[in-house]
Design an enzyme around this catalytic site. Structure first.
Site, short mmCIF file in Angstrom:
data_model
loop_
_atom_site.label_atom_id
_atom_site.label_comp_id
_atom_site.label_asym_id
_atom_site.label_seq_id
_atom_site.Cartn_x
_atom_site.Cartn_y
_atom_site.Cartn_z
N ASN A 1 -16.39 -7.37 -4.85
CA ASN A 1 -16.56 -5.76 -5.74
C ASN A 1 -15.99 -5.46 -6.34
OD1 ASN A 1 -14.87 -3.09 -4.76
ND2 ASN A 1 -17.43 -2.65 -4.32
N LYS B 1 -2.45 -0.95 6.54
CA LYS B 1 -3.69 -2.39 6.41
C LYS B 1 -4.29 -3.18 7.82
CE LYS B 1 -5.80 -4.21 2.40
NZ LYS B 1 -5.54 -3.55 1.81
N GLN C 1 0.82 -1.36 0.12
CA GLN C 1 -0.18 0.54 -0.53
C GLN C 1 1.06 1.40 -0.45
OE1 GLN C 1 -3.58 -0.82 0.73
NE2 GLN C 1 -4.06 1.11 -0.94
N ASP D 1 -11.65 -4.05 2.24
CA ASP D 1 -10.87 -4.71 1.55
C ASP D 1 -11.36 -6.10 1.70
OD1 ASP D 1 -8.17 -5.05 0.05
OD2 ASP D 1 -8.13 -7.12 1.61
P1 NDP Z 1 -14.39 -9.62 -1.56
O1 NDP Z 1 -14.68 -9.61 -0.42
O2 NDP Z 1 -15.94 -7.78 -2.56
O3 NDP Z 1 -14.47 -10.09 -2.95
C1 NDP Z 1 -13.70 -11.52 -2.94
C2 NDP Z 1 -13.95 -12.51 -4.19
O4 NDP Z 1 -12.72 -13.18 -3.74
C3 NDP Z 1 -15.23 -13.57 -3.67
O5 NDP Z 1 -15.34 -13.76 -4.54
C4 NDP Z 1 -14.50 -13.88 -2.85
O6 NDP Z 1 -14.66 -15.44 -2.84
C5 NDP Z 1 -13.27 -14.50 -3.18
N1 NDP Z 1 -11.82 -14.83 -2.33
C6 NDP Z 1 -11.41 -14.30 -1.85
N2 NDP Z 1 -10.62 -14.88 -0.57
C7 NDP Z 1 -10.41 -15.71 -1.48
C8 NDP Z 1 -9.86 -17.21 -1.22
N3 NDP Z 1 -8.42 -17.15 -0.27
N4 NDP Z 1 -9.81 -18.04 -2.30
C9 NDP Z 1 -11.36 -18.41 -3.11
N5 NDP Z 1 -11.29 -17.37 -3.28
C10 NDP Z 1 -11.20 -15.92 -2.26
O7 NDP Z 1 -13.77 -8.40 -1.90
P2 NDP Z 1 -12.61 -7.23 -2.71
O8 NDP Z 1 -13.68 -8.09 -4.73
O9 NDP Z 1 -12.65 -5.79 -2.28
O10 NDP Z 1 -11.35 -7.93 -3.12
C11 NDP Z 1 -10.81 -8.34 -4.03
C12 NDP Z 1 -9.19 -8.39 -4.40
O11 NDP Z 1 -9.02 -7.01 -4.41
C13 NDP Z 1 -8.36 -8.79 -3.17
O12 NDP Z 1 -6.82 -9.13 -3.18
C14 NDP Z 1 -8.25 -6.73 -2.31
O13 NDP Z 1 -6.93 -6.84 -1.01
C15 NDP Z 1 -7.94 -6.47 -3.59
N6 NDP Z 1 -8.66 -5.35 -3.49
C16 NDP Z 1 -9.86 -4.53 -3.51
C17 NDP Z 1 -9.67 -3.25 -3.36
C18 NDP Z 1 -11.24 -2.63 -3.28
O14 NDP Z 1 -11.16 -1.25 -3.25
N7 NDP Z 1 -12.14 -3.39 -2.10
C19 NDP Z 1 -8.91 -2.37 -3.19
C20 NDP Z 1 -7.29 -3.04 -4.79
C21 NDP Z 1 -7.31 -3.99 -3.94
P3 NDP Z 1 -16.07 -15.81 -1.62
O15 NDP Z 1 -17.38 -14.85 -1.59
O16 NDP Z 1 -16.54 -17.28 -1.16
O17 NDP Z 1 -14.92 -15.87 -0.24
O1 2IT Z 2 -6.05 -2.71 -1.83
C1 2IT Z 2 -6.27 -1.42 -1.38
O2 2IT Z 2 -5.58 -0.71 -2.01
C2 2IT Z 2 -7.75 -1.07 -1.12
N1 2IT Z 2 -8.17 -2.52 -0.56
C3 2IT Z 2 -8.41 0.27 -1.18
C4 2IT Z 2 -7.45 0.81 -0.02
C5 2IT Z 2 -8.51 2.35 0.38
O3 2IT Z 2 -8.36 3.28 1.29
O4 2IT Z 2 -9.27 2.57 -0.17
#
Ligand code: NDP
Ligand code: 2IT
Length: 451
Positions: free
Chosen positions: A239, A125, A110, A165
Protein backbone atom coordinates in the site's frame (compact mmCIF):
# COMPACT_ATOMS: atom_id res chain seq x y z
CA UNK A 1 23.18 8.70 34.93
CA UNK A 2 20.45 11.09 33.79
CA UNK A 3 16.89 10.49 34.81
CA UNK A 4 15.97 9.59 31.22
CA UNK A 5 18.85 7.12 30.89
CA UNK A 6 17.61 5.62 34.15
CA UNK A 7 14.16 5.05 32.64
CA UNK A 8 15.72 3.50 29.52
CA UNK A 9 17.81 1.11 31.66
CA UNK A 10 14.74 0.04 33.60
CA UNK A 11 12.91 -0.73 30.35
CA UNK A 12 15.95 -2.75 29.18
CA UNK A 13 15.92 -4.65 32.45
CA UNK A 14 12.20 -5.41 32.53
CA UNK A 15 11.20 -5.83 28.88
CA UNK A 16 13.63 -8.49 27.77
CA UNK A 17 13.06 -10.21 24.43
CA UNK A 18 11.50 -7.10 22.89
CA UNK A 19 14.39 -5.55 20.90
CA UNK A 20 12.21 -3.42 18.59
CA UNK A 21 10.37 -1.93 21.57
CA UNK A 22 13.64 -1.18 23.37
CA UNK A 23 14.98 0.45 20.21
CA UNK A 24 11.93 2.70 19.89
CA UNK A 25 12.06 3.66 23.57
CA UNK A 26 15.76 4.43 23.36
CA UNK A 27 15.32 6.65 20.31
CA UNK A 28 12.34 8.57 21.65
CA UNK A 29 13.46 9.00 25.24
CA UNK A 30 17.00 10.04 24.34
CA UNK A 31 15.54 12.88 22.26
CA UNK A 32 13.35 13.92 25.18
CA UNK A 33 16.31 14.70 27.51
CA UNK A 34 15.94 18.49 27.09
CA UNK A 35 12.23 18.38 27.95
CA UNK A 36 13.05 16.93 31.36
CA UNK A 37 15.24 19.97 32.06
CA UNK A 38 12.57 22.43 30.92
CA UNK A 39 9.69 20.65 32.67
CA UNK A 40 10.51 19.58 36.24
CA UNK A 41 6.75 18.99 36.64
CA UNK A 42 7.00 16.13 34.13
CA UNK A 43 9.83 14.63 36.16
CA UNK A 44 7.94 14.97 39.44
CA UNK A 45 4.84 13.30 37.98
CA UNK A 46 7.08 10.54 36.52
CA UNK A 47 5.65 11.10 33.05
CA UNK A 48 8.72 9.49 31.43
CA UNK A 49 8.39 6.32 33.52
CA UNK A 50 4.66 6.15 32.85
CA UNK A 51 4.67 6.75 29.10
CA UNK A 52 6.78 3.66 28.35
CA UNK A 53 4.22 1.29 29.93
CA UNK A 54 1.05 0.65 27.93
CA UNK A 55 -2.34 1.30 29.48
CA UNK A 56 -2.98 -2.37 28.71
CA UNK A 57 -1.76 -5.14 26.41
CA UNK A 58 -4.28 -7.76 25.36
CA UNK A 59 -3.03 -11.14 24.12
CA UNK A 60 -5.51 -13.68 22.80
CA UNK A 61 -5.86 -17.03 21.08
CA UNK A 62 -7.21 -17.01 17.51
CA UNK A 63 -8.40 -20.50 16.50
CA UNK A 64 -9.71 -21.06 12.96
CA UNK A 65 -10.10 -23.85 10.44
CA UNK A 66 -8.17 -23.86 7.13
CA UNK A 67 -9.53 -25.06 3.78
CA UNK A 68 -8.32 -28.60 4.38
CA UNK A 69 -10.27 -28.79 7.64
CA UNK A 70 -7.22 -28.51 9.90
CA UNK A 71 -7.46 -26.39 13.05
CA UNK A 72 -4.99 -23.47 13.04
CA UNK A 73 -4.05 -21.35 16.04
CA UNK A 74 -2.57 -17.85 15.96
CA UNK A 75 -1.68 -15.27 18.57
CA UNK A 76 -3.67 -12.04 18.49
CA UNK A 77 -2.63 -8.75 20.14
CA UNK A 78 -4.00 -5.30 20.85
CA UNK A 79 -1.78 -2.95 22.81
CA UNK A 80 -3.67 0.14 23.98
CA UNK A 81 -0.73 2.35 24.81
CA UNK A 82 -2.00 5.79 25.68
CA UNK A 83 -5.36 7.53 25.32
CA UNK A 84 -4.50 10.87 26.91
CA UNK A 85 -5.40 12.93 23.83
CA UNK A 86 -8.06 10.79 22.16
CA UNK A 87 -9.42 7.28 21.63
CA UNK A 88 -6.77 4.63 21.02
CA UNK A 89 -5.93 4.61 17.31
CA UNK A 90 -3.56 2.52 15.24
CA UNK A 91 -3.38 -0.27 12.72
CA UNK A 92 -3.52 -4.06 12.78
CA UNK A 93 -0.59 -6.02 11.34
CA UNK A 94 -0.94 -9.58 10.07
CA UNK A 95 2.53 -11.03 9.47
CA UNK A 96 4.52 -14.09 10.63
CA UNK A 97 6.95 -11.89 12.53
CA UNK A 98 4.31 -10.29 14.80
CA UNK A 99 4.93 -10.66 18.54
CA UNK A 100 4.26 -8.57 21.65
CA UNK A 101 7.50 -6.57 21.33
CA UNK A 102 6.77 -5.55 17.74
CA UNK A 103 3.21 -4.50 18.56
CA UNK A 104 4.50 -2.53 21.58
CA UNK A 105 7.09 -0.69 19.46
CA UNK A 106 4.44 0.21 16.91
CA UNK A 107 1.92 1.27 19.58
CA UNK A 108 4.54 3.39 21.34
CA UNK A 109 5.54 5.17 18.11
CA UNK A 110 1.86 5.70 17.33
CA UNK A 111 1.40 7.86 20.48
CA UNK A 112 3.76 10.53 19.16
CA UNK A 113 2.78 10.18 15.51
CA UNK A 114 -0.91 10.64 16.28
CA UNK A 115 -0.17 13.63 18.46
CA UNK A 116 1.81 15.23 15.61
CA UNK A 117 -1.21 15.03 13.28
CA UNK A 118 -2.96 17.58 15.57
CA UNK A 119 -6.04 15.32 15.55
CA UNK A 120 -7.42 13.85 18.80
CA UNK A 121 -6.10 10.28 18.65
CA UNK A 122 -4.31 8.17 21.26
CA UNK A 123 -1.74 5.48 20.43
CA UNK A 124 -2.38 1.75 19.91
CA UNK A 125 -1.45 -1.14 17.64
CA UNK A 126 -2.55 -4.73 17.17
CA UNK A 127 -2.27 -7.71 14.94
CA UNK A 128 -1.49 -11.39 14.74
CA UNK A 129 1.27 -13.78 13.68
CA UNK A 130 -0.91 -14.74 10.74
CA UNK A 131 0.28 -14.16 7.18
CA UNK A 132 -2.47 -13.67 4.57
CA UNK A 133 0.13 -14.44 1.86
CA UNK A 134 -0.66 -17.79 0.26
CA UNK A 135 -4.04 -18.11 2.00
CA UNK A 136 -7.32 -18.30 0.11
CA UNK A 137 -9.94 -15.57 0.47
CA UNK A 138 -12.06 -17.98 2.54
CA UNK A 139 -9.18 -18.70 4.89
CA UNK A 140 -8.47 -14.98 5.32
CA UNK A 141 -12.17 -14.41 6.03
CA UNK A 142 -12.33 -17.17 8.64
CA UNK A 143 -9.18 -15.87 10.28
CA UNK A 144 -10.52 -12.28 10.37
CA UNK A 145 -13.78 -13.49 11.89
CA UNK A 146 -11.95 -15.48 14.56
CA UNK A 147 -9.73 -12.46 15.31
CA UNK A 148 -12.72 -10.12 15.65
CA UNK A 149 -14.53 -12.66 17.84
CA UNK A 150 -12.19 -11.55 20.64
CA UNK A 151 -11.15 -8.05 19.54
CA UNK A 152 -14.71 -6.66 19.41
CA UNK A 153 -15.01 -6.45 23.20
CA UNK A 154 -11.95 -4.20 23.48
CA UNK A 155 -12.77 -1.62 20.78
CA UNK A 156 -15.40 1.05 20.16
CA UNK A 157 -15.75 4.32 18.23
CA UNK A 158 -14.86 6.35 21.33
CA UNK A 159 -12.56 3.72 22.86
CA UNK A 160 -10.26 2.22 20.25
CA UNK A 161 -10.44 2.45 16.44
CA UNK A 162 -8.15 -0.01 14.60
CA UNK A 163 -7.16 0.20 10.92
CA UNK A 164 -4.77 -1.56 8.51
CA UNK A 165 -1.00 -2.06 8.44
CA UNK A 166 1.20 -4.76 6.88
CA UNK A 167 -1.01 -7.61 5.65
CA UNK A 168 -4.24 -5.77 6.46
CA UNK A 169 -5.74 -3.92 3.50
CA UNK A 170 -9.22 -3.37 2.09
CA UNK A 171 -10.08 -7.07 1.92
CA UNK A 172 -9.19 -7.75 5.56
CA UNK A 173 -10.89 -4.57 6.85
CA UNK A 174 -14.07 -5.65 5.01
CA UNK A 175 -14.06 -9.09 6.67
CA UNK A 176 -13.24 -7.63 10.10
CA UNK A 177 -15.90 -4.92 9.91
CA UNK A 178 -18.57 -7.28 8.53
CA UNK A 179 -18.08 -9.66 11.44
CA UNK A 180 -18.06 -6.82 13.98
CA UNK A 181 -21.46 -5.68 12.62
CA UNK A 182 -22.76 -9.22 12.92
CA UNK A 183 -21.80 -9.71 16.56
CA UNK A 184 -22.16 -6.19 17.97
CA UNK A 185 -25.13 -5.08 15.87
CA UNK A 186 -23.87 -1.49 15.71
CA UNK A 187 -22.82 0.15 12.45
CA UNK A 188 -20.63 2.59 14.35
CA UNK A 189 -17.52 2.98 12.12
CA UNK A 190 -15.23 1.25 14.62
CA UNK A 191 -12.53 0.70 11.99
CA UNK A 192 -10.91 3.06 9.48
CA UNK A 193 -9.65 2.18 6.03
CA UNK A 194 -13.19 1.00 5.26
CA UNK A 195 -14.52 0.61 1.71
CA UNK A 196 -16.08 3.76 0.24
CA UNK A 197 -19.48 2.07 0.09
CA UNK A 198 -19.64 1.54 3.84
CA UNK A 199 -18.09 4.62 5.41
CA UNK A 200 -14.53 4.78 4.13
CA UNK A 201 -12.82 8.05 3.22
CA UNK A 202 -11.57 9.03 -0.20
CA UNK A 203 -7.75 9.26 -0.22
CA UNK A 204 -7.31 6.91 2.78
CA UNK A 205 -5.63 4.21 0.64
CA UNK A 206 -3.35 6.85 -0.90
CA UNK A 207 -2.72 8.82 2.29
CA UNK A 208 0.44 7.28 3.73
CA UNK A 209 2.34 7.25 0.44
CA UNK A 210 1.12 10.66 -0.67
CA UNK A 211 1.88 12.05 2.78
CA UNK A 212 5.45 10.72 2.74
CA UNK A 213 6.04 12.51 -0.57
CA UNK A 214 4.43 15.73 0.70
CA UNK A 215 6.73 15.53 3.72
CA UNK A 216 9.76 15.05 1.46
CA UNK A 217 8.65 18.08 -0.57
CA UNK A 218 8.53 20.17 2.62
CA UNK A 219 12.01 19.04 3.64
CA UNK A 220 13.39 19.77 0.15
CA UNK A 221 11.81 23.23 0.20
CA UNK A 222 13.99 24.15 3.20
CA UNK A 223 16.93 23.84 0.77
CA UNK A 224 15.14 25.58 -2.10
CA UNK A 225 14.51 22.33 -3.95
CA UNK A 226 11.52 20.37 -5.21
CA UNK A 227 10.49 16.80 -6.10
CA UNK A 228 10.37 17.45 -9.85
CA UNK A 229 13.10 15.67 -11.87
CA UNK A 230 14.60 13.87 -8.86
CA UNK A 231 15.36 10.14 -8.87
CA UNK A 232 13.98 8.00 -6.07
CA UNK A 233 14.35 4.59 -4.46
CA UNK A 234 11.21 3.09 -2.91
CA UNK A 235 11.20 -0.20 -0.99
CA UNK A 236 8.26 -2.57 -0.56
CA UNK A 237 5.47 -2.84 -3.11
CA UNK A 238 2.43 -2.78 -0.86
CA UNK A 239 0.00 0.00 0.00
CA UNK A 240 2.53 2.63 1.10
CA UNK A 241 5.05 1.94 -1.68
CA UNK A 242 2.45 1.97 -4.46
CA UNK A 243 0.99 5.37 -3.60
CA UNK A 244 4.43 6.81 -2.93
CA UNK A 245 5.36 5.97 -6.52
CA UNK A 246 2.04 7.35 -7.80
CA UNK A 247 2.61 10.73 -6.14
CA UNK A 248 6.28 10.83 -7.17
CA UNK A 249 5.17 10.29 -10.78
CA UNK A 250 2.55 13.05 -10.48
CA UNK A 251 5.19 15.45 -9.18
CA UNK A 252 7.69 14.63 -11.94
CA UNK A 253 10.17 12.38 -10.14
CA UNK A 254 11.45 9.02 -11.39
CA UNK A 255 11.27 5.93 -9.14
CA UNK A 256 13.71 3.18 -10.03
CA UNK A 257 13.19 0.46 -7.37
CA UNK A 258 10.51 -1.65 -5.69
CA UNK A 259 10.81 -4.81 -3.61
CA UNK A 260 9.02 -7.49 -1.62
CA UNK A 261 10.17 -10.08 0.88
CA UNK A 262 11.70 -12.13 -1.96
CA UNK A 263 13.82 -9.49 -3.68
CA UNK A 264 14.27 -6.15 -5.44
CA UNK A 265 13.73 -4.89 -8.99
CA UNK A 266 15.67 -1.99 -10.50
CA UNK A 267 14.14 -0.15 -13.45
CA UNK A 268 16.48 2.67 -14.46
CA UNK A 269 13.95 3.92 -17.03
CA UNK A 270 11.51 4.63 -14.20
CA UNK A 271 8.31 2.98 -12.95
CA UNK A 272 5.88 5.08 -14.99
CA UNK A 273 2.08 5.14 -14.75
CA UNK A 274 1.54 2.07 -16.96
CA UNK A 275 4.12 0.02 -15.10
CA UNK A 276 2.62 1.12 -11.78
CA UNK A 277 -0.78 -0.04 -13.03
CA UNK A 278 0.83 -3.46 -13.52
CA UNK A 279 2.11 -3.35 -9.91
CA UNK A 280 -1.37 -2.48 -8.57
CA UNK A 281 -2.85 -5.44 -10.45
CA UNK A 282 0.03 -7.77 -9.50
CA UNK A 283 0.02 -6.97 -5.79
CA UNK A 284 -3.59 -6.09 -5.00
CA UNK A 285 -5.48 -8.56 -7.23
CA UNK A 286 -3.23 -11.42 -8.29
CA UNK A 287 -1.18 -11.15 -5.09
CA UNK A 288 1.96 -12.16 -7.01
CA UNK A 289 5.69 -11.54 -6.50
CA UNK A 290 7.65 -8.43 -7.61
CA UNK A 291 9.98 -10.70 -9.64
CA UNK A 292 7.14 -10.80 -12.21
CA UNK A 293 7.80 -7.11 -12.87
CA UNK A 294 11.37 -7.96 -13.86
CA UNK A 295 10.15 -10.74 -16.16
CA UNK A 296 7.60 -8.47 -17.83
CA UNK A 297 9.75 -5.36 -18.28
CA UNK A 298 13.11 -7.14 -18.70
CA UNK A 299 14.87 -5.31 -15.88
CA UNK A 300 17.33 -6.65 -13.27
CA UNK A 301 15.95 -8.58 -10.30
CA UNK A 302 18.03 -9.18 -7.18
CA UNK A 303 16.69 -12.20 -5.29
CA UNK A 304 16.88 -12.06 -1.48
CA UNK A 305 18.24 -8.51 -1.52
CA UNK A 306 16.68 -5.40 -0.05
CA UNK A 307 16.61 -2.17 -2.04
CA UNK A 308 19.27 -0.76 0.28
CA UNK A 309 21.62 -3.73 -0.19
CA UNK A 310 21.24 -3.33 -3.96
CA UNK A 311 22.06 0.39 -3.71
CA UNK A 312 25.21 -0.53 -1.78
CA UNK A 313 26.31 -3.42 -3.96
CA UNK A 314 25.46 -1.89 -7.36
CA UNK A 315 26.39 1.68 -6.43
CA UNK A 316 22.94 2.91 -7.47
CA UNK A 317 22.54 6.67 -7.40
CA UNK A 318 19.28 8.23 -6.21
CA UNK A 319 18.43 11.64 -4.80
CA UNK A 320 15.51 10.54 -2.64
CA UNK A 321 14.70 7.42 -0.59
CA UNK A 322 11.30 6.22 0.66
CA UNK A 323 11.77 3.09 2.78
CA UNK A 324 8.22 1.66 2.74
CA UNK A 325 8.43 -2.01 3.71
CA UNK A 326 9.20 -2.79 7.36
CA UNK A 327 11.27 -1.97 10.46
CA UNK A 328 15.07 -2.12 10.45
CA UNK A 329 15.47 -2.55 6.70
CA UNK A 330 18.34 -0.02 6.61
CA UNK A 331 21.51 -0.63 8.61
CA UNK A 332 24.69 1.40 9.03
CA UNK A 333 26.51 0.05 5.94
CA UNK A 334 23.52 0.65 3.67
CA UNK A 335 22.96 4.12 5.08
CA UNK A 336 26.61 4.96 4.41
CA UNK A 337 26.30 3.67 0.85
CA UNK A 338 23.13 5.69 0.28
CA UNK A 339 24.82 8.89 1.41
CA UNK A 340 27.98 8.09 -0.58
CA UNK A 341 25.87 7.55 -3.70
CA UNK A 342 24.30 10.97 -3.36
CA UNK A 343 21.02 10.29 -1.58
CA UNK A 344 20.23 13.41 0.45
CA UNK A 345 16.56 13.13 1.38
CA UNK A 346 15.00 10.17 3.20
CA UNK A 347 11.29 10.20 3.99
CA UNK A 348 10.19 7.09 5.89
CA UNK A 349 6.91 5.56 4.76
CA UNK A 350 7.52 2.53 6.98
CA UNK A 351 7.70 2.55 10.78
CA UNK A 352 11.30 2.62 12.08
CA UNK A 353 12.84 1.31 8.82
CA UNK A 354 16.29 2.69 9.75
CA UNK A 355 18.04 1.17 12.74
CA UNK A 356 19.69 3.42 15.36
CA UNK A 357 23.11 3.36 13.68
CA UNK A 358 21.63 4.13 10.26
CA UNK A 359 19.77 7.12 11.72
CA UNK A 360 23.05 8.36 13.18
CA UNK A 361 24.70 8.13 9.74
CA UNK A 362 21.92 10.28 8.25
CA UNK A 363 22.15 12.83 11.06
CA UNK A 364 25.97 12.99 10.98
CA UNK A 365 25.88 13.64 7.23
CA UNK A 366 23.21 16.35 7.53
CA UNK A 367 20.96 14.82 4.93
CA UNK A 368 17.26 15.60 5.11
CA UNK A 369 15.97 12.74 7.25
CA UNK A 370 12.23 12.52 8.00
CA UNK A 371 11.57 9.78 10.58
CA UNK A 372 8.50 7.57 10.12
CA UNK A 373 6.45 9.03 12.91
CA UNK A 374 6.43 12.38 11.08
CA UNK A 375 6.79 11.33 7.43
CA UNK A 376 4.22 8.52 7.40
CA UNK A 377 1.64 10.22 9.64
CA UNK A 378 -0.55 10.99 6.61
CA UNK A 379 -2.14 7.54 6.81
CA UNK A 380 -3.39 7.83 10.36
CA UNK A 381 -4.24 11.50 9.75
CA UNK A 382 -6.69 10.56 7.02
CA UNK A 383 -7.97 7.80 9.31
CA UNK A 384 -8.72 10.63 11.73
CA UNK A 385 -10.52 12.47 8.92
CA UNK A 386 -12.47 9.28 8.19
CA UNK A 387 -13.58 9.28 11.85
CA UNK A 388 -14.67 12.92 11.55
CA UNK A 389 -16.68 12.23 8.39
CA UNK A 390 -18.30 9.18 10.02
CA UNK A 391 -19.21 11.19 13.12
CA UNK A 392 -20.81 13.91 10.97
CA UNK A 393 -22.44 11.26 8.76
CA UNK A 394 -21.08 13.11 5.74
CA UNK A 395 -18.24 12.59 3.29
CA UNK A 396 -15.77 15.00 1.79
CA UNK A 397 -14.61 15.02 -1.83
CA UNK A 398 -11.25 13.67 -2.95
CA UNK A 399 -9.93 17.21 -3.37
CA UNK A 400 -11.09 18.26 0.11
CA UNK A 401 -9.43 15.30 1.81
CA UNK A 402 -6.24 15.66 -0.22
CA UNK A 403 -6.14 19.36 0.62
CA UNK A 404 -6.54 18.62 4.33
CA UNK A 405 -3.82 15.95 4.09
CA UNK A 406 -1.43 18.43 2.49
CA UNK A 407 -2.12 21.00 5.21
CA UNK A 408 -1.58 18.39 7.93
CA UNK A 409 1.75 17.25 6.44
CA UNK A 410 2.88 20.87 6.11
CA UNK A 411 1.94 21.49 9.75
CA UNK A 412 3.71 18.35 10.95
CA UNK A 413 6.82 19.48 9.11
CA UNK A 414 6.59 23.00 10.54
CA UNK A 415 5.98 21.91 14.15
CA UNK A 416 8.77 19.34 13.93
CA UNK A 417 11.23 21.84 12.54
CA UNK A 418 10.17 24.46 15.11
CA UNK A 419 10.64 22.04 18.01
CA UNK A 420 14.09 21.06 16.71
CA UNK A 421 15.03 24.74 16.65
CA UNK A 422 13.54 25.53 20.06
CA UNK A 423 15.42 22.64 21.63
CA UNK A 424 18.75 23.56 20.05
CA UNK A 425 19.20 21.21 17.10
CA UNK A 426 17.60 22.89 14.12
CA UNK A 427 16.92 20.55 11.23
CA UNK A 428 17.10 17.38 13.33
CA UNK A 429 13.64 15.99 12.55
CA UNK A 430 14.15 13.04 14.93
CA UNK A 431 14.43 15.25 18.00
CA UNK A 432 11.80 17.65 16.62
CA UNK A 433 9.18 14.97 15.95
CA UNK A 434 9.70 13.22 19.27
CA UNK A 435 9.51 16.43 21.30
CA UNK A 436 6.61 18.00 19.38
CA UNK A 437 4.62 14.75 19.59
CA UNK A 438 5.45 14.20 23.26
CA UNK A 439 4.63 17.63 24.73
CA UNK A 440 0.88 17.54 24.05
CA UNK A 441 0.54 14.03 25.47
CA UNK A 442 2.71 14.81 28.51
CA UNK A 443 0.79 17.99 29.34
CA UNK A 444 -2.51 16.07 29.11
CA UNK A 445 -1.17 13.31 31.38
CA UNK A 446 -0.04 15.97 33.83
CA UNK A 447 -3.49 17.57 33.84
CA UNK A 448 -5.13 14.24 34.71
CA UNK A 449 -3.11 13.71 37.89
CA UNK A 450 -1.85 10.29 38.89
CA UNK A 451 -4.06 7.82 37.02
P1 NDP B 1 1.65 -3.96 2.88
O1 NDP B 1 1.34 -5.25 3.52
O2 NDP B 1 0.67 -3.38 1.92
O3 NDP B 1 3.06 -4.03 2.12
C1 NDP B 1 4.23 -4.37 2.82
C2 NDP B 1 5.36 -4.49 1.82
O4 NDP B 1 6.58 -4.64 2.54
C3 NDP B 1 5.24 -5.70 0.93
O5 NDP B 1 5.85 -5.44 -0.29
C4 NDP B 1 5.99 -6.76 1.73
O6 NDP B 1 6.48 -7.83 0.93
C5 NDP B 1 7.14 -5.96 2.30
N1 NDP B 1 7.57 -6.54 3.59
C6 NDP B 1 6.84 -6.59 4.73
N2 NDP B 1 7.53 -7.19 5.72
C7 NDP B 1 8.69 -7.54 5.17
C8 NDP B 1 9.83 -8.20 5.69
N3 NDP B 1 9.90 -8.60 6.96
N4 NDP B 1 10.88 -8.36 4.84
C9 NDP B 1 10.82 -7.94 3.55
N5 NDP B 1 9.76 -7.32 3.00
C10 NDP B 1 8.72 -7.12 3.81
O7 NDP B 1 1.93 -2.94 4.08
P2 NDP B 1 1.97 -1.34 4.07
O8 NDP B 1 2.42 -0.86 2.77
O9 NDP B 1 0.67 -0.89 4.61
O10 NDP B 1 3.06 -1.06 5.19
C11 NDP B 1 4.44 -0.84 4.89
C12 NDP B 1 5.10 -0.10 6.04
O11 NDP B 1 4.44 1.16 6.23
C13 NDP B 1 5.04 -0.78 7.40
O12 NDP B 1 6.20 -0.45 8.14
C14 NDP B 1 3.83 -0.13 8.07
O13 NDP B 1 3.90 -0.21 9.47
C15 NDP B 1 4.01 1.30 7.57
N6 NDP B 1 2.83 2.16 7.61
C16 NDP B 1 1.67 1.80 7.00
C17 NDP B 1 0.61 2.67 7.00
C18 NDP B 1 -0.65 2.36 6.28
O14 NDP B 1 -1.53 3.23 6.25
N7 NDP B 1 -0.81 1.22 5.65
C19 NDP B 1 0.64 3.94 7.73
C20 NDP B 1 1.94 4.25 8.28
C21 NDP B 1 2.97 3.37 8.23
P3 NDP B 1 5.71 -9.24 0.94
O15 NDP B 1 4.43 -9.00 0.22
O16 NDP B 1 6.63 -10.18 0.23
O17 NDP B 1 5.51 -9.61 2.38
O1 2IT C 1 1.36 2.94 11.28
C1 2IT C 1 0.31 3.58 11.03
O2 2IT C 1 0.21 4.78 11.27
C2 2IT C 1 -0.80 2.85 10.42
N1 2IT C 1 -0.67 1.66 10.12
C3 2IT C 1 -2.11 3.55 10.19
C4 2IT C 1 -2.94 3.56 11.43
C5 2IT C 1 -4.35 4.08 11.26
O3 2IT C 1 -5.05 4.04 12.29
O4 2IT C 1 -4.73 4.51 10.19
Amino acid sequence: MSLIQDVISRVHEKETGQPEFLQAVQEVLTSLEPTAIKHPDFVKAKIYDRIVIPDRAILFRVPWVDDSGEVQINRGFRVQFNNAIGPYKGGLRFHNSVNLGIIKFLGFEQIFKNSLTTLPMGGAKGGADFDPKGKTDNEVMRFCQAFMRELYRHIGPNTDVPAGDIGVGGREIGFLYGYYLKIVNANNSVLTGKGLEYGGSLIRPEATGYGAVYFAAEMLATRGQQIDSKSAAVSGSGNVAQYTVEKLNQLGAKTITLSDSNGTIVDEAGIDTDKLEFVFELKNHRRGRISEYADKYKVPYYADKTVWEVIKEQNLKVDLAFPSAHENEIHKAEAEAMVKNGCYCISEGANMPSDLEAVQVFLDNHVLYGPGKAANAGGVAVSGLEMSQNAMRMSWSREEVDQKLQVIMKNIHASTLEASEEYGCKGNYVVGANIAGFLKVAKSMLAYGIV
